[in-house]
Design a protein around this motif. Structure first.
Motif, PDB file in Angstrom:
ATOM      1  N   ARG A  55      42.328  45.395  21.301  1.00 39.12           N
ATOM      2  CA  ARG A  55      41.084  44.996  21.262  1.00 39.12           C
ATOM      3  C   ARG A  55      40.756  43.700  21.848  1.00 39.12           C
ATOM      4  NH1 ARG A  55      41.906  45.976  14.842  1.00 39.12           N
ATOM      5  NH2 ARG A  55      43.861  45.077  15.372  1.00 39.12           N
ATOM      6  N   ALA A  56      41.549  42.936  21.908  1.00 39.56           N
ATOM      7  CA  ALA A  56      41.324  41.538  22.580  1.00 39.56           C
ATOM      8  C   ALA A  56      40.957  41.729  23.891  1.00 39.56           C
ATOM      9  CB  ALA A  56      42.508  40.675  22.401  1.00 39.56           C
ATOM     10  N   GLY A  57      41.377  42.642  24.686  1.00 42.57           N
ATOM     11  CA  GLY A  57      41.078  42.765  26.058  1.00 42.57           C
ATOM     12  C   GLY A  57      39.783  43.433  26.259  1.00 42.57           C
ATOM     13  N   ARG A  58      39.022  43.864  25.375  1.00 38.89           N
ATOM     14  CA  ARG A  58      37.701  44.116  25.282  1.00 38.89           C
ATOM     15  C   ARG A  58      36.776  42.876  25.674  1.00 38.89           C
ATOM     16  NH1 ARG A  58      38.186  48.038  20.315  1.00 38.89           N
ATOM     17  NH2 ARG A  58      39.859  49.555  20.933  1.00 38.89           N
ATOM     18  N   GLU A  59      37.049  41.834  25.363  1.00 41.88           N
ATOM     19  CA  GLU A  59      36.518  40.462  25.636  1.00 41.88           C
ATOM     20  C   GLU A  59      35.961  40.430  27.020  1.00 41.88           C
ATOM     21  OE1 GLU A  59      36.155  35.964  24.210  1.00 41.88           O
ATOM     22  OE2 GLU A  59      38.171  36.979  24.530  1.00 41.88           O
ATOM     23  N   LEU A  60      34.541  39.906  27.265  1.00 47.38           N
ATOM     24  CA  LEU A  60      34.067  39.746  28.602  1.00 47.38           C
ATOM     25  C   LEU A  60      34.934  38.612  29.143  1.00 47.38           C
ATOM     26  CD1 LEU A  60      30.228  40.267  28.408  1.00 47.38           C
ATOM     27  CD2 LEU A  60      32.018  42.039  29.052  1.00 47.38           C
ATOM     28  N   LEU A  61      35.178  38.634  30.599  1.00 49.74           N
ATOM     29  CA  LEU A  61      35.880  37.544  31.351  1.00 49.74           C
ATOM     30  C   LEU A  61      34.788  36.181  31.149  1.00 49.74           C
ATOM     31  CD1 LEU A  61      37.696  36.190  33.289  1.00 49.74           C
ATOM     32  CD2 LEU A  61      36.101  37.117  35.051  1.00 49.74           C
ATOM     33  N   SER A  62      33.584  36.155  31.097  1.00 47.32           N
ATOM     34  CA  SER A  62      32.758  35.054  31.012  1.00 47.32           C
ATOM     35  C   SER A  62      32.808  34.498  29.628  1.00 47.32           C
ATOM     36  CB  SER A  62      31.282  35.525  31.100  1.00 47.32           C
ATOM     37  OG  SER A  62      30.990  36.618  30.216  1.00 47.32           O
ATOM     38  N   ALA A  63      33.114  35.238  28.536  1.00 49.30           N
ATOM     39  CA  ALA A  63      33.354  34.486  27.573  1.00 49.30           C
ATOM     40  C   ALA A  63      34.540  33.821  27.291  1.00 49.30           C
ATOM     41  CB  ALA A  63      33.263  35.507  26.088  1.00 49.30           C
ATOM     42  N   TYR A  64      35.790  34.642  27.518  1.00 51.06           N
ATOM     43  CA  TYR A  64      36.885  34.020  27.589  1.00 51.06           C
ATOM     44  C   TYR A  64      37.023  32.852  28.530  1.00 51.06           C
ATOM     45  CZ  TYR A  64      42.040  33.589  27.479  1.00 51.06           C
ATOM     46  OH  TYR A  64      43.269  33.011  27.524  1.00 51.06           O
ATOM     47  N   GLY A  95      32.110  38.003  35.669  1.00 52.13           N
ATOM     48  CA  GLY A  95      31.967  37.556  34.422  1.00 52.13           C
ATOM     49  C   GLY A  95      31.564  39.148  33.421  1.00 52.13           C
ATOM     50  N   SER A  96      31.126  39.864  34.046  1.00 55.22           N
ATOM     51  CA  SER A  96      30.471  41.006  32.932  1.00 55.22           C
ATOM     52  C   SER A  96      31.508  42.063  32.575  1.00 55.22           C
ATOM     53  CB  SER A  96      28.964  41.558  33.679  1.00 55.22           C
ATOM     54  OG  SER A  96      29.579  42.188  35.031  1.00 55.22           O
ATOM     55  N   GLN A  97      32.609  41.710  33.631  1.00 60.11           N
ATOM     56  CA  GLN A  97      33.888  42.728  33.304  1.00 60.11           C
ATOM     57  C   GLN A  97      34.504  42.531  32.255  1.00 60.11           C
ATOM     58  OE1 GLN A  97      35.987  44.323  36.624  1.00 60.11           O
ATOM     59  NE2 GLN A  97      34.398  43.847  38.104  1.00 60.11           N
ATOM     60  N   ARG A  98      35.156  43.635  31.542  1.00 62.71           N
ATOM     61  CA  ARG A  98      36.063  43.402  30.288  1.00 62.71           C
ATOM     62  C   ARG A  98      37.458  42.986  30.937  1.00 62.71           C
ATOM     63  NH1 ARG A  98      33.351  44.641  25.804  1.00 62.71           N
ATOM     64  NH2 ARG A  98      31.454  46.113  26.055  1.00 62.71           N
ATOM     65  N   LEU A  99      38.232  41.925  30.210  1.00 54.82           N
ATOM     66  CA  LEU A  99      39.280  41.328  30.765  1.00 54.82           C
ATOM     67  C   LEU A  99      40.573  42.553  31.106  1.00 54.82           C
ATOM     68  CD1 LEU A  99      39.777  38.426  28.456  1.00 54.82           C
ATOM     69  CD2 LEU A  99      39.690  38.361  30.815  1.00 54.82           C
ATOM     70  N   ALA A 100      40.569  43.687  30.038  1.00 59.31           N
ATOM     71  CA  ALA A 100      41.578  44.735  30.015  1.00 59.31           C
ATOM     72  C   ALA A 100      41.316  45.570  31.290  1.00 59.31           C
ATOM     73  CB  ALA A 100      41.557  45.214  28.769  1.00 59.31           C
ATOM     74  N   VAL A 146      43.013  31.292  34.598  1.00 61.45           N
ATOM     75  CA  VAL A 146      42.384  32.018  33.497  1.00 61.45           C
ATOM     76  C   VAL A 146      43.225  33.178  32.988  1.00 61.45           C
ATOM     77  CG1 VAL A 146      40.187  33.332  32.744  1.00 61.45           C
ATOM     78  CG2 VAL A 146      39.908  31.277  34.125  1.00 61.45           C
ATOM     79  N   MET A 147      43.365  34.084  33.917  1.00 60.84           N
ATOM     80  CA  MET A 147      44.272  35.112  33.766  1.00 60.84           C
ATOM     81  C   MET A 147      45.618  34.926  33.011  1.00 60.84           C
ATOM     82  SD  MET A 147      41.937  37.743  34.165  1.00 60.84           S
ATOM     83  CE  MET A 147      40.772  38.547  34.955  1.00 60.84           C
ATOM     84  N   ARG A 154      47.924  36.875  24.622  1.00 57.37           N
ATOM     85  CA  ARG A 154      48.002  38.292  24.341  1.00 57.37           C
ATOM     86  C   ARG A 154      46.796  38.950  24.438  1.00 57.37           C
ATOM     87  NH1 ARG A 154      53.398  39.288  20.409  1.00 57.37           N
ATOM     88  NH2 ARG A 154      54.914  38.350  21.875  1.00 57.37           N
ATOM     89  N   VAL A 155      45.961  38.684  25.292  1.00 59.69           N
ATOM     90  CA  VAL A 155      44.719  39.202  25.534  1.00 59.69           C
ATOM     91  C   VAL A 155      44.836  40.464  26.433  1.00 59.69           C
ATOM     92  CG1 VAL A 155      42.504  38.890  26.328  1.00 59.69           C
ATOM     93  CG2 VAL A 155      43.081  37.289  24.872  1.00 59.69           C
ATOM     94  N   ILE A 156      45.522  40.467  27.455  1.00 55.46           N
ATOM     95  CA  ILE A 156      45.883  41.184  28.436  1.00 55.46           C
ATOM     96  C   ILE A 156      47.525  41.176  28.735  1.00 55.46           C
ATOM     97  CG2 ILE A 156      43.923  41.294  29.577  1.00 55.46           C
ATOM     98  CD1 ILE A 156      45.101  39.292  31.851  1.00 55.46           C
ATOM     99  N   ALA A 157      48.031  42.303  28.978  1.00 53.74           N
ATOM    100  CA  ALA A 157      49.509  42.420  29.056  1.00 53.74           C
ATOM    101  C   ALA A 157      49.994  42.041  30.326  1.00 53.74           C
ATOM    102  CB  ALA A 157      50.024  43.861  29.046  1.00 53.74           C
TER     103      ALA A 157
END
Length: 378
Positions: A55-64, A95-100, A146-147, A154-157
């Motif tokens: 669920r955390a990986g659904r965050e937008l890159l811009s927000a994180y 920025g508009s893409q989800r991290l995962a 950032v990545m 643990r936002v992305i693996a």
């Protein structure tokens, strides 16, 4: 990791587990064996440190990225680089893409886009201006940081910034201006500013260090300049880049004479050695524009940093060691000095030949003897 599998009334199997934070994750399967395989995979990822909250990986890159930037502890210069990279390049593009959902191919495409991005279109006065290879690498490194942080959180693996091909340009080796080019740029400047190229080229100071000087920092008797602070692009006075940057720089009589003549015509203030027409400290932006305009008039590819390269090159040509150049320029380590100026040190090939000749001397002597005998027999 607490986990279990239970059969639902509809005949499907529900697999669920709780992560380290106590949050529950569950999925439903038609077969119990598939549910068990999924739980085993999640367990293995946790053991290897590769698990991430889906669920955390659904965050937008811009927000994180904004949250990540707000907690960074860095120097003003580094903070400015991070802000420019995120605000001007990374967020508008990714920025508009989800991290995962960001893949390695997306990052590679981003680097390719940076490499070809036009900052200024071609005009009659010159070709289009694009990002240098070094600038592309700097922007990519901010994205990679950032990545990496997202992986640690643990936002992305796994970070998508892996095995990315980065551009290699001519900027890997610094362009050193000639004395003639430095002289032409100096002559193209208004008289008030003509001492600055001489001081920069004769001291190797960074532009911010030069603009941060006070009259008391110049020791005319001992012919040295004490570097203790810098003026930022925001026009604020700030500490130096590193402890090594704080130094006393020996300068020649040419620099001392140029400074003396400048102060005789354009008095300084207590807080600024170089002032503008209104008696205020010369700003970074004003000086950068002055050099750019003078370089165009002189027909020379020179920036404010070129004078520092000239000073380093002059020292190296005169036989200075790596440690001497490092101390003179205020580099934090000799690695930085070598990475920037290694190609300027002369004589490496000649020294290699001499060492090899000395090692192979006996073989060479024997070969000469054989040739001499053959000639006498002939």
């Amino acid at each position: 990791m607490a986990a279990n599998i239970a059969k639902r009334p509809n005949g499907r199997w529900r697999a669920r587990y709780r992560d380290d934070a106590g949050r529950e994750h569950a999925r439903h399967f038609e077969r119990k064996v598939d549910a068990q395989a999924w739980l085993d995979e999640q367990t293995a990822r946790m053991v290897r440190g590769e698990w991430a909250d889906p669920r955390a990986g659904r965050e937008l890159l811009s927000a994180y990225a904004a949250r990540w930037q707000s907690i960074q502890v860095s120097s003003p210069g580094t903070a400015r680089i991070i802000d420019n990279a995120l605000r001007i390049h990374i967020v508008p593009r990714l920025g508009s893409q989800r991290l995962a959902y960001i893949r390695r191919s997306d990052v590679q495409a981003f680097v390719k886009w940076l490499e070809s991005r036009e900052l200024r279109p071609a005009t009659e006065s010159g070709p289009a201006r694009t990002l240098s290879a070094g600038s592309v690498r700097n922007i990519y490194e901010v994205l990679a940081r950032v990545m990496d942080a997202a992986v640690e959180d643990r936002v992305i693996a796994i970070s998508p910034c892996r095995r990315i091909a980065l551009p290699k340009g001519h900027d890997d080796e610094v362009e050193v201006p000639t004395l003639e080019e430095v002289d032409r740029v100096r002559d193209a400047l208004p008289e008030r500013w003509q001492a600055l190229p001489v001081v920069l080229a004769g001291s190797g100071l960074r532009v911010g260090e030069l603009l941060g000087l006070r009259p008391s920092d110049v020791d005319f008797l001992r012919r040295s300049i004490r570097v203790e602070r810098q003026r930022l692009q925001t026009d604020q006075i700030a500490p130096l880049k590193s402890r090594a940057s704080r130094r006393s720089v020996p300068v020649g009589q040419v620099v001392i004479d140029a400074l003396a003549a400048h102060l005789a015509s354009y008095p300084a203030t207590e807080d600024a050695l170089f002032t503008d027409e209104l008696g205020k400290p010369l700003t970074y932006r004003r000086w950068k524009r002055l050099v750019s305009d003078a370089a165009k008039v002189a027909g020379a590819e020179i920036t404010s940093h070129s004078f520092r390269h000239f000073a380093a090159s002059a020292l190296i040509s005169g036989g200075a060691s790596v440690k001497q150049v490092q101390a003179f320029l205020g580099h934090a380590s000799a690695v930085v000095t070598l990475r920037t100026y290694a190609h300027l040190w002369p004589g490496d090939e000649d020294r290699t030949r001499k060492v090899l000749d000395a090692a192979l001397g006996p073989l060479g002597a024997r070969a000469d003897s054989v040739r001499t005998e053959a000639a006498s027999e002939g």
